[in-house]
Design an enzyme around this catalytic site. Structure first.
Site, PDB file in Angstrom:
ATOM      1  N   ASP A 137      79.011  79.364  -3.386  1.00  0.00           N
ATOM      2  CA  ASP A 137      77.681  80.060  -4.228  1.00  0.00           C
ATOM      3  C   ASP A 137      78.051  80.680  -5.329  1.00  0.00           C
ATOM      4  OD1 ASP A 137      74.526  80.095  -4.295  1.00  0.00           O
ATOM      5  OD2 ASP A 137      75.206  81.769  -2.686  1.00  0.00           O
ATOM      6  N   HIS A 138      77.349  79.813  -6.532  1.00  0.00           N
ATOM      7  CA  HIS A 138      78.041  80.893  -7.761  1.00  0.00           C
ATOM      8  C   HIS A 138      79.472  81.093  -7.993  1.00  0.00           C
ATOM      9  CE1 HIS A 138      73.580  82.383  -8.571  1.00  0.00           C
ATOM     10  NE2 HIS A 138      73.830  82.945  -7.492  1.00  0.00           N
ATOM     11  N   HIS A 171      67.824  87.984  -7.127  1.00  0.00           N
ATOM     12  CA  HIS A 171      68.671  87.629  -5.661  1.00  0.00           C
ATOM     13  C   HIS A 171      68.453  89.542  -5.376  1.00  0.00           C
ATOM     14  CE1 HIS A 171      71.616  84.812  -7.481  1.00  0.00           C
ATOM     15  NE2 HIS A 171      70.815  84.056  -6.640  1.00  0.00           N
ATOM     16  N   LYS A 197      62.764  92.227  -6.149  1.00  0.00           N
ATOM     17  CA  LYS A 197      62.563  90.361  -6.940  1.00  0.00           C
ATOM     18  C   LYS A 197      61.218  91.278  -7.823  1.00  0.00           C
ATOM     19  CE  LYS A 197      64.042  86.998  -3.360  1.00  0.00           C
ATOM     20  NZ  LYS A 197      64.656  87.738  -3.458  1.00  0.00           N
ATOM     21  N   GLY A 207      67.146  83.166  -4.940  1.00  0.00           N
ATOM     22  CA  GLY A 207      66.537  84.118  -4.847  1.00  0.00           C
ATOM     23  C   GLY A 207      65.438  83.966  -3.856  1.00  0.00           C
ATOM     24  N   SER A 215      64.310  84.142  -0.614  1.00  0.00           N
ATOM     25  CA  SER A 215      63.519  85.137   0.517  1.00  0.00           C
ATOM     26  C   SER A 215      62.490  85.420   0.365  1.00  0.00           C
ATOM     27  CB  SER A 215      64.524  86.116   0.382  1.00  0.00           C
ATOM     28  OG  SER A 215      66.564  85.569   1.640  1.00  0.00           O
ATOM     29  N   ASN A 246      67.646  78.418  -1.994  1.00  0.00           N
ATOM     30  CA  ASN A 246      69.010  78.896  -1.444  1.00  0.00           C
ATOM     31  C   ASN A 246      68.157  80.953  -0.221  1.00  0.00           C
ATOM     32  OD1 ASN A 246      70.400  77.693  -2.374  1.00  0.00           O
ATOM     33  ND2 ASN A 246      71.291  79.286  -3.153  1.00  0.00           N
ATOM     34  N   ASP A 249      70.188  84.182   1.763  1.00  0.00           N
ATOM     35  CA  ASP A 249      70.963  85.046   2.520  1.00  0.00           C
ATOM     36  C   ASP A 249      69.949  86.499   2.483  1.00  0.00           C
ATOM     37  OD1 ASP A 249      73.265  86.708   2.745  1.00  0.00           O
ATOM     38  OD2 ASP A 249      73.381  86.213   0.764  1.00  0.00           O
ATOM     39  N   ARG A 287      70.311  89.158   5.759  1.00  0.00           N
ATOM     40  CA  ARG A 287      70.903  89.693   6.079  1.00  0.00           C
ATOM     41  C   ARG A 287      70.335  91.897   6.885  1.00  0.00           C
ATOM     42  NH1 ARG A 287      74.063  90.565   0.218  1.00  0.00           N
ATOM     43  NH2 ARG A 287      74.835  88.606  -0.156  1.00  0.00           N
TER      44      ARG A 287
HETATM   45  P1  13P Z   1      67.802  85.698  -1.594  1.00  0.00           P
HETATM   46  O1  13P Z   1      68.950  86.532  -2.259  1.00  0.00           O
HETATM   47  O2  13P Z   1      67.072  85.958  -2.016  1.00  0.00           O
HETATM   48  O3  13P Z   1      68.453  85.572  -0.067  1.00  0.00           O
HETATM   49  O4  13P Z   1      68.443  85.010  -2.569  1.00  0.00           O
HETATM   50  C1  13P Z   1      70.087  83.878  -2.302  1.00  0.00           C
HETATM   51  C2  13P Z   1      70.732  83.192  -2.782  1.00  0.00           C
HETATM   52  O5  13P Z   1      70.021  82.657  -4.131  1.00  0.00           O
HETATM   53  C3  13P Z   1      72.242  82.978  -2.859  1.00  0.00           C
HETATM   54  O6  13P Z   1      72.553  82.105  -3.918  1.00  0.00           O
HETATM   55  O1  G3H Z   2      74.205  84.801  -5.129  1.00  0.00           O
HETATM   56  C1  G3H Z   2      74.010  85.844  -4.123  1.00  0.00           C
HETATM   57  C2  G3H Z   2      73.891  85.687  -2.156  1.00  0.00           C
HETATM   58  O2  G3H Z   2      73.324  86.452  -2.271  1.00  0.00           O
HETATM   59  C3  G3H Z   2      75.743  86.113  -2.497  1.00  0.00           C
HETATM   60  O3  G3H Z   2      75.889  87.921  -2.308  1.00  0.00           O
HETATM   61  O4  G3H Z   2      78.035  87.819  -3.767  1.00  0.00           O
HETATM   62  O5  G3H Z   2      76.954  89.886  -2.444  1.00  0.00           O
HETATM   63  O6  G3H Z   2      77.853  87.020  -0.800  1.00  0.00           O
HETATM   64  P1  G3H Z   2      76.957  87.938  -2.384  1.00  0.00           P
HETATM   65 ZN    ZN Z   3      71.824  82.704  -5.341  1.00  0.00          ZN
END
Ligand code: 13P
Ligand code: G3H
Ligand code: ZN
Length: 316
Positions: free
Chosen positions: A83-84, A184, A188, A216, A218, A258, A260, A264
């Site tokens: 991711d990223h 993210h 938001k 982003g 969630s 996506n 995350d 959390r």
């Molecule tokens: P959220 O922060 O909305 O869960 O997005 C996660 C994300 O895009 C990870 O790449």
């Molecule tokens: O894209 C962002 C994800 O939520 C990952 O976040 O770099 O803190 O693991 P992180």
């Molecule tokens: Zn992301």
């Protein structure tokens, strides 16, 4: 079934109007909560690891956990995505470590440079049957290792539909994360959630059949936000993407969603609750266990929001 890349998943998701959940993992409990939900709902799965997650848990540990997940769930198609990824070198490292998908996020670079870096990653990855996701436009929100734009600037950094054909043709990328107003993290929107469905629509008309990705995504579920705030947390203004909006995007060209922050928050809410209700508790199993169970139930629900519950077989 060994780890797969996302080609078949995206083909089926696009054709049948759903999206595959891409869940960020940082430790064993989060991963277990996710896979327990996936196994019960028989959904395809993308597990993803950020640079921060890899630094926190070490790749060897995360890969070992994910290998067990794959071994124990032979009927579930599972992809593992970086991711990223920020540079070619990071992406190369993850490809070499056995990831089946990598994201190169050069969206903060000028357009031509974004194309050039993405193309270099694509050439390396495709030679090893690994797929590549890139990003156009810039997302908001700033996470530990992922830098976005401020909320006030989000609308100025949407993906430009006039750039997508050239980007995909020149880079050879397999999927595209498009900035459509999400960010993210747990904060938001300041007032009302707003997503640019017209941008998704326009891009999909220019690139018929091409899979798009929504970061982003969630929803900042009320249940967990309330628990966090009730038990000593401080995030009263947290706001996510409404689930109806996620479902709507999933029916369009968005094939990967996506998530995350919702993981959390589920874990944190339950840990806070246990600590508040049982101040004497010091056995990690007694607070991580409820966190893991909450993640499982949340993900099960989410798979229906995305429409991918029951779709494992057709993606295999
Ligand atoms: P959220 O922060 O909305 O869960 O997005 C996660 C994300 O895009 C990870 O790449
Ligand atoms: O894209 C962002 C994800 O939520 C990952 O976040 O770099 O803190 O693991 P992180
Ligand atoms: Zn992301």
């Amino acid at each position: 079934m060994a780890l797969v890349n996302t080609k078949k998943m995206f083909e089926m998701a696009y054709k049948n109007g759903y999206a595959v959940g891409a869940f960020n993992v940082n430790n064993m409990e989060i991963t277990q909560g996710i896979i327990e939900a996936i196994a019960e709902e028989k959904a395809p799965l993308i597990l993803q690891v950020s640079r921060g997650a890899r630094e926190y848990a070490k790749n060897s540990y995360l890969k070992a956990i994910i290998n067990v997940v794959v071994e124990e769930n032979p009927d579930i198609p599972i992809a593992i995505n970086l991711d990223h990824g920020d540079t070619f070198e990071t992406c190369k490292q993850f490809v070499d470590d056995g990831f089946t998908s990598v994201m190169i996020d050069a969206s903060n670079k000028p357009f031509e440079e974004n194309i050039a870096i993405t193309k270099k990653v694509v050439e390396y990855a495709h030679a090893r049957d690994v797929v590549v996701e890139a990003e156009l436009g810039q997302l908001g929100g700033i996470e530990e290792d992922v830098v976005g734009v401020s909320e006030d600037d989000i609308s100025k950094h949407m993906a430009d539909p006039n750039q997508v054909e050239e980007f995909v043709e020149k880079s050879g990328v397999d999927s595209l994360a498009v900035a459509i107003g999400t960010s993210h993290g747990a904060f938001k929107f300041k007032k009302e959630p707003k997503l640019a469905f017209d941008v998704i629509q326009e891009i999909s008309e220019k690139l018929p059949g091409f899979p798009l990705v929504m970061h982003g995504s969630s929803s900042v579920l009320k249940e967990f936000k309330d628990l966090i705030n009730k038990y000593g947390g401080d995030m009263p203004n947290a706001m996510g993407v409404p689930e109806e909006a996620v479902s709507k995007a999933a029916k369009m060209a968005i094939c990967k969603v996506n998530i995350d922050t919702d993981l959390r928050m589920a874990l944190t809410a339950k840990i806070r609750q246990v600590f508040a209700e049982k101040p004497g508790e010091f056995d990690p199993r007694k607070y991580l266990g409820p966190g893991r169970a909450a993640i499982k139930e949340m993900v099960k629900h989410k798979l229906h929001v995305l429409g991918c519950a029951g779709k494992a077989a057709e993606c295999a």
